[in-house]
Enzyme design. Structure first.
Site, PDB file in Angstrom:
ATOM      1  CG  PHE A  27       0.474   9.644  13.634  1.00 13.58           C
ATOM      2  CD1 PHE A  27      -0.015   9.640  15.018  1.00 13.58           C
ATOM      3  CD2 PHE A  27       1.733   9.861  13.558  1.00 13.58           C
ATOM      4  CE1 PHE A  27       0.732  10.261  16.117  1.00 13.58           C
ATOM      5  CE2 PHE A  27       2.601  10.171  14.602  1.00 13.58           C
ATOM      6  CZ  PHE A  27       2.152  10.345  15.889  1.00 13.58           C
ATOM      7  CE1 TYR A  38       3.673  -2.898  12.019  1.00 12.07           C
ATOM      8  CE2 TYR A  38       2.259  -1.335  13.472  1.00 12.07           C
ATOM      9  CZ  TYR A  38       2.689  -1.653  12.156  1.00 12.07           C
ATOM     10  OH  TYR A  38       3.083  -0.758  11.585  1.00 12.07           O
ATOM     11  CB  SER A  82       4.060   2.355  13.508  1.00  9.86           C
ATOM     12  OG  SER A  82       3.065   2.446  13.951  1.00  9.86           O
ATOM     13  CE  LYS A  89       6.444  -1.252  11.157  1.00 12.09           C
ATOM     14  NZ  LYS A  89       7.399  -1.339   9.872  1.00 12.09           N
ATOM     15  CE1 TYR A 144      -3.264   2.897   0.481  1.00 11.97           C
ATOM     16  CE2 TYR A 144      -2.851   2.949   2.962  1.00 11.97           C
ATOM     17  CZ  TYR A 144      -3.355   3.465   1.800  1.00 11.97           C
ATOM     18  OH  TYR A 144      -4.277   4.491   2.009  1.00 11.97           O
TER      19      TYR A 144
END
Length: 340
Positions: free
Chosen positions: A177, A149, A124, A153, A11
């Site tokens: 974000f 997750y 993130s 990060k 994406y």
């Protein structure tokens, strides 16, 4: 000279590849297609008129990664390759640690051995956990993230910081974000495999009738309408920030700062129900939803302080929420046309 983009058909990766090509960078994509589709490569070429090099393999296969570095003069990397679903990470922690960290380490081994710098890490806002104050700036103390997750990060940032200091390489950590939206051409967008884990794709599929109802995870948060608040940033704005960060790494002669950290957001929070209503208004559709209990790993509120990126990168996210959500619906129409 080429920029390696891992997860470049995903994406955010695909939108960033378009912006890199539009700024005359040569691009080499590595993507294992575990959460992307091969037709995205063709669409990138249609949008830009340029065809990036593409290698479909898992970055944990170090011998194949070495071959890519042998074949191209890589001068920088933007690393998007990672499993990214908060809920799934709680159910599959070992898989997330293996995939998100081993792939990063393999790339850094190549950077170390070949004396390459200019590494951008797709991080993130989850590294902040539930911050005590809003907005969140880059000096906000990091807390233990709520999800596996988020932990990967945070660990990735620590690995890269140690790497930069030990080998004197330039690194940029981009803490973004909540990316939303699709390319204006409607040929790129978020393409979740199976049931979406992110809000906006689920809203899109619910409006399209693919899903019966949207699940709103909790309406008892201490927010204005009881639903969780996030900072939703248009994906094309986000992609342009990666190009700005890369240009700074390449062109900045200063050796003082080895690790740059930037929050990438709009500086404004929107609740889940505000996003749902904005989507309905932007696209003149209805989105049925149901309230469910809170989801493990989710935080209450997060939105960014964005002055540093604006000052040092000359970048700002300027696309309104409704406009970004309008592009999502155009992307859904494109996907439907592909299936007819």
């Amino acid at each position: 000279m080429a920029i390696l983009v891992t997860g470049g058909l995903g994406y955010i990766g695909s939108h960033t590849v378009v912006e890199l090509l539009n700024n005359n960078f040569d691009v080499v994509i590595v993507d294992d297609l575990s959460n992307s589709e091969r037709f995205i490569l063709k669409n990138i070429e249609e949008i830009t008129g340029k065809k990036p090099a593409f290698y479909p393999f898992d970055l944990k296969r170090k011998e194949l990664l070495t071959q890519v570095f042998d074949a191209h003069e890589i001068t920088g990397c933007i690393n998007f390759a990672a499993s990214k679903a908060v809920g799934e990470s709680q159910l599959k922690p070992v898989d997330y640690y293996e995939n998100n960290l081993f792939s990063l380490i393999n790339i850094l081994q190549e950077f170390k051995e070949r004396q390459i710098s200019n590494f951008i890490f797709s991080s993130s806002c989850t590294v902040y956990g539930q911050a005590d104050q809003m907005p969140i700036d880059e000096n906000t103390p990091l807390k233990m993230p709520e999800s596996v997750y988020g932990k990967t990060k945070q660990m990735g940032e620590e690995i890269l910081t140690d790497f930069a200091k030990a080998y004197h390489r330039k690194i940029s950590l981009l803490r973004y974000f909540n990316p939303i939206g699709a390319h204006p051409s409607a040929k790129l967008g978020e393409l979740p495999i199976g049931i979406p884990n992110n809000l906006v794709p689920y809203v899109m599929q619910t409006a399209a009738g693919v899903r019966e109802k949207l699940s709103v995870w909790g309406d008892d948060y201490p927010t204005e309408d009881g639903t969780a608040v996030r900072d939703y940033i248009y994906v094309v704005d986000l992609a342009k920030a990666h190009v700005a960060a890369l240009q700074k790494l390449i062109n900045d002669p200063s050796e003082e700062t080895l690790v740059d950290i930037y929050n990438l957001g709009t500086g404004k929070g929107s609740s889940v129900l505000e996003v749902v209503k904005a989507f309905e208004i932007a696209n003149n559709v209805e989105v049925p939803y149901q309230i469910c209990k809170r989801r493990e790993g989710d935080i209450t509120i997060a939105y960014a302080h964005v002055d540093k990126a604006e000052k040092e990168l000359s970048w700002k996210a300027g696309t309104p929420l409704e406009e970004a959500l309008r592009t999502v619906w155009e992307w859904q129409k494109y996907l439907e046309s592909r299936n007819t």
